[in-house]
Design a protein around this motif. Structure first.
Motif, PDB file in Angstrom:
ATOM      1  N   VAL A 186      21.105  -6.389  -1.804  1.00  0.00           N
ATOM      2  CA  VAL A 186      21.365  -4.968  -1.565  1.00  0.00           C
ATOM      3  C   VAL A 186      20.068  -4.173  -1.469  1.00  0.00           C
ATOM      4  N   PRO A 187      19.109  -4.365  -2.393  1.00  0.00           N
ATOM      5  CA  PRO A 187      17.842  -3.635  -2.247  1.00  0.00           C
ATOM      6  C   PRO A 187      17.182  -3.849  -0.893  1.00  0.00           C
ATOM      7  N   LYS A 188      17.201  -5.072  -0.393  1.00  0.00           N
ATOM      8  CA  LYS A 188      16.606  -5.342   0.919  1.00  0.00           C
ATOM      9  C   LYS A 188      17.360  -4.598   2.016  1.00  0.00           C
ATOM     10  N   ALA A 189      18.676  -4.591   1.934  1.00  0.00           N
ATOM     11  CA  ALA A 189      19.479  -3.877   2.927  1.00  0.00           C
ATOM     12  C   ALA A 189      19.219  -2.372   2.888  1.00  0.00           C
ATOM     13  N   LEU A 190      18.830  -1.868   1.711  1.00  0.00           N
ATOM     14  CA  LEU A 190      18.537  -0.443   1.564  1.00  0.00           C
ATOM     15  C   LEU A 190      17.123  -0.088   2.001  1.00  0.00           C
ATOM     16  N   GLY A 191      16.339  -1.091   2.369  1.00  0.00           N
ATOM     17  CA  GLY A 191      14.995  -0.826   2.879  1.00  0.00           C
ATOM     18  C   GLY A 191      13.869  -1.124   1.923  1.00  0.00           C
ATOM     19  N   MET A 192      14.195  -1.649   0.736  1.00  0.00           N
ATOM     20  CA  MET A 192      13.163  -1.954  -0.247  1.00  0.00           C
ATOM     21  C   MET A 192      12.485  -3.287   0.062  1.00  0.00           C
ATOM     22  N   LYS A 193      11.271  -3.448  -0.417  1.00  0.00           N
ATOM     23  CA  LYS A 193      10.635  -4.749  -0.438  1.00  0.00           C
ATOM     24  C   LYS A 193      11.216  -5.522  -1.621  1.00  0.00           C
ATOM     25  N   THR A 194      11.210  -6.835  -1.528  1.00  0.00           N
ATOM     26  CA  THR A 194      11.826  -7.638  -2.579  1.00  0.00           C
ATOM     27  C   THR A 194      10.899  -8.763  -3.009  1.00  0.00           C
ATOM     28  N   VAL A 195      10.844  -8.975  -4.328  1.00  0.00           N
ATOM     29  CA  VAL A 195      10.036 -10.046  -4.894  1.00  0.00           C
ATOM     30  C   VAL A 195      10.902 -10.836  -5.867  1.00  0.00           C
ATOM     31  N   LEU A 196      11.061 -12.115  -5.617  1.00  0.00           N
ATOM     32  CA  LEU A 196      11.824 -12.999  -6.493  1.00  0.00           C
ATOM     33  C   LEU A 196      10.867 -13.659  -7.477  1.00  0.00           C
TER      34      LEU A 196
ATOM     35  N   ARG B  34      16.545   9.458  -7.395  1.00  0.00           N
ATOM     36  CA  ARG B  34      16.050   9.912  -6.089  1.00  0.00           C
ATOM     37  C   ARG B  34      14.978   8.960  -5.543  1.00  0.00           C
ATOM     38  N   ILE B  35      15.378   7.694  -5.448  1.00  0.00           N
ATOM     39  CA  ILE B  35      14.458   6.654  -4.988  1.00  0.00           C
ATOM     40  C   ILE B  35      14.352   6.671  -3.470  1.00  0.00           C
ATOM     41  N   ASP B  36      13.147   6.749  -2.965  1.00  0.00           N
ATOM     42  CA  ASP B  36      12.890   6.592  -1.530  1.00  0.00           C
ATOM     43  C   ASP B  36      12.724   5.092  -1.285  1.00  0.00           C
ATOM     44  N   THR B  37      13.775   4.462  -0.805  1.00  0.00           N
ATOM     45  CA  THR B  37      13.778   3.005  -0.706  1.00  0.00           C
ATOM     46  C   THR B  37      12.748   2.467   0.290  1.00  0.00           C
ATOM     47  N   ALA B  38      12.338   3.286   1.224  1.00  0.00           N
ATOM     48  CA  ALA B  38      11.331   2.843   2.196  1.00  0.00           C
ATOM     49  C   ALA B  38       9.960   2.659   1.544  1.00  0.00           C
ATOM     50  N   HIS B  39       9.811   3.223   0.341  1.00  0.00           N
ATOM     51  CA  HIS B  39       8.532   3.134  -0.373  1.00  0.00           C
ATOM     52  C   HIS B  39       8.752   2.577  -1.776  1.00  0.00           C
ATOM     53  N   ALA B  40       9.650   1.587  -1.867  1.00  0.00           N
ATOM     54  CA  ALA B  40       9.991   1.004  -3.163  1.00  0.00           C
ATOM     55  C   ALA B  40      10.051  -0.514  -3.064  1.00  0.00           C
ATOM     56  N   VAL B  41       9.898  -1.164  -4.211  1.00  0.00           N
ATOM     57  CA  VAL B  41       9.984  -2.614  -4.292  1.00  0.00           C
ATOM     58  C   VAL B  41      10.766  -2.984  -5.540  1.00  0.00           C
ATOM     59  N   MET B  42      11.516  -4.078  -5.469  1.00  0.00           N
ATOM     60  CA  MET B  42      12.261  -4.553  -6.628  1.00  0.00           C
ATOM     61  C   MET B  42      11.878  -5.985  -6.948  1.00  0.00           C
ATOM     62  N   PHE B  43      11.713  -6.249  -8.254  1.00  0.00           N
ATOM     63  CA  PHE B  43      11.383  -7.571  -8.775  1.00  0.00           C
ATOM     64  C   PHE B  43      12.589  -8.091  -9.545  1.00  0.00           C
ATOM     65  N   GLU B  44      13.015  -9.307  -9.238  1.00  0.00           N
ATOM     66  CA  GLU B  44      14.226  -9.871  -9.828  1.00  0.00           C
ATOM     67  C   GLU B  44      14.070 -11.386  -9.974  1.00  0.00           C
TER      68      GLU B  44
ATOM     69  N   ALA C 258       0.813  -1.221   0.000  1.00  0.00           N
ATOM     70  CA  ALA C 258       0.000   0.000   0.000  1.00  0.00           C
ATOM     71  C   ALA C 258       0.846   1.270   0.000  1.00  0.00           C
ATOM     72  N   ASP C 259       2.061   1.200   0.558  1.00  0.00           N
ATOM     73  CA  ASP C 259       2.897   2.397   0.658  1.00  0.00           C
ATOM     74  C   ASP C 259       3.956   2.476  -0.440  1.00  0.00           C
ATOM     75  N   VAL C 260       3.931   1.547  -1.395  1.00  0.00           N
ATOM     76  CA  VAL C 260       4.941   1.545  -2.461  1.00  0.00           C
ATOM     77  C   VAL C 260       4.603   2.588  -3.519  1.00  0.00           C
ATOM     78  N   ARG C 261       5.603   3.408  -3.859  1.00  0.00           N
ATOM     79  CA  ARG C 261       5.423   4.425  -4.886  1.00  0.00           C
ATOM     80  C   ARG C 261       6.492   4.347  -5.975  1.00  0.00           C
ATOM     81  N   THR C 262       7.436   3.418  -5.831  1.00  0.00           N
ATOM     82  CA  THR C 262       8.435   3.193  -6.877  1.00  0.00           C
ATOM     83  C   THR C 262       8.566   1.691  -7.102  1.00  0.00           C
ATOM     84  N   TRP C 263       8.436   1.285  -8.356  1.00  0.00           N
ATOM     85  CA  TRP C 263       8.410  -0.116  -8.753  1.00  0.00           C
ATOM     86  C   TRP C 263       9.577  -0.369  -9.690  1.00  0.00           C
TER      87      TRP C 263
END
Length: 241
Positions: free
Chosen positions: A190-200, A172-182, A19-24
């Protein structure tokens, strides 16, 4: 968010988690299209041919060398640059000279990406031309704000921390409101360590028979929040009400 020791292996997700994600942020190969399409096998074969010609060795030996470089350095290109001092342009042009008609347009995926709130990026270890041709063939390119490719990364590939820092700083990514798909678990550490949500994103039916064995390592790691074998359905579930 789920407990860090519990990975949600599902084709769907609870919308409240996003709900709080604004960067995909999406990887490209074997992420935005299914591994079963086998598009990347063309690139893989051309990398082997390049190594064989460069080092004047048989294809089987070249393939082994190529895979060793890929695993050790993040990309075959980076390995060839470090070990054999090659210039990157000829390599990138050669290995991405492939038939993109192997990919079918994916309007359902495009619809789901378009519906996501906020900004969307492609973040790839390939080059921009390859990313654009792939995304246009899929019919999804128009939904992305930008492509961050291996050239923008200074030819330093994921999973190097400096490459993520460069991407995050540039956009200027706000990692607290971002998710990465890989599709590679190591590229999500690294994305997880930076505060992003992660989807494999894994092959259909969570198979491990496609690709090299090591590419499936890390699925159970704590830095993986979600794991899915159906990206379109997963994205659809995020906006479900």
């Amino acid at each position: 968010m789920n407990d860090s020791t519990t990975i949600l292996r599902t084709v769907e997700a609870d919308p409240t988690h996003f709900a709080d994600v604004r960067t995909w942020v999406f990887d490209l190969d074997n992420t935005l299209y299914p591994r079963k399409t086998d598009l990347f096998s063309q690139i893989d074969g051309r990398m082997t041919a390049f190594v064989s010609e460069l080092l004047q060795v048989p294809r089987e030996e070249a393939k082994t060398l190529q895979k060793d470089l890929y695993r050790q350095y993040g990309t075959t290109l980076r390995g060839l640059m470090e070990v054999h001092r090659i210039e990157p342009d000829a390599f990138l042009s050669y290995v991405h000279d492939i038939d993109y008609s192997w990919l079918a347009p994916d309007p359902a995926l495009g619809e789901e990406i378009a519906a996501l709130p906020g900004r969307k990026f492609i973040f790839t270890n390939g080059d921009r031309g390859h990313a654009e041709r792939t995304a246009r063939q899929l019919g999804i390119f128009e939904h992305f704000e930008d492509v961050f490719d291996i050239v923008a990364a200074g030819l330093v590939p994921k999973p190097a921390a400096e490459t993520y820092d460069k991407f995050m700083g540039l956009h200027r990514i706000d990692t607290a409101h971002a998710v990465m798909f890989e599709d590679l678990a190591r590229n999500l550490e690294v994305p997880k360590a930076l505060g992003m949500k992660t989807v494999l994103v894994v092959p259909e039916n969570f198979e491990t028979t496609l690709g090299d064995v090591w590419e499936h390592e890390g699925r159970d790691a704590a830095h993986i929040d979600f794991i899915t074998d159906d990206l379109t359905r997963f994205l659809k579930s995020i906006r479900a009400v």
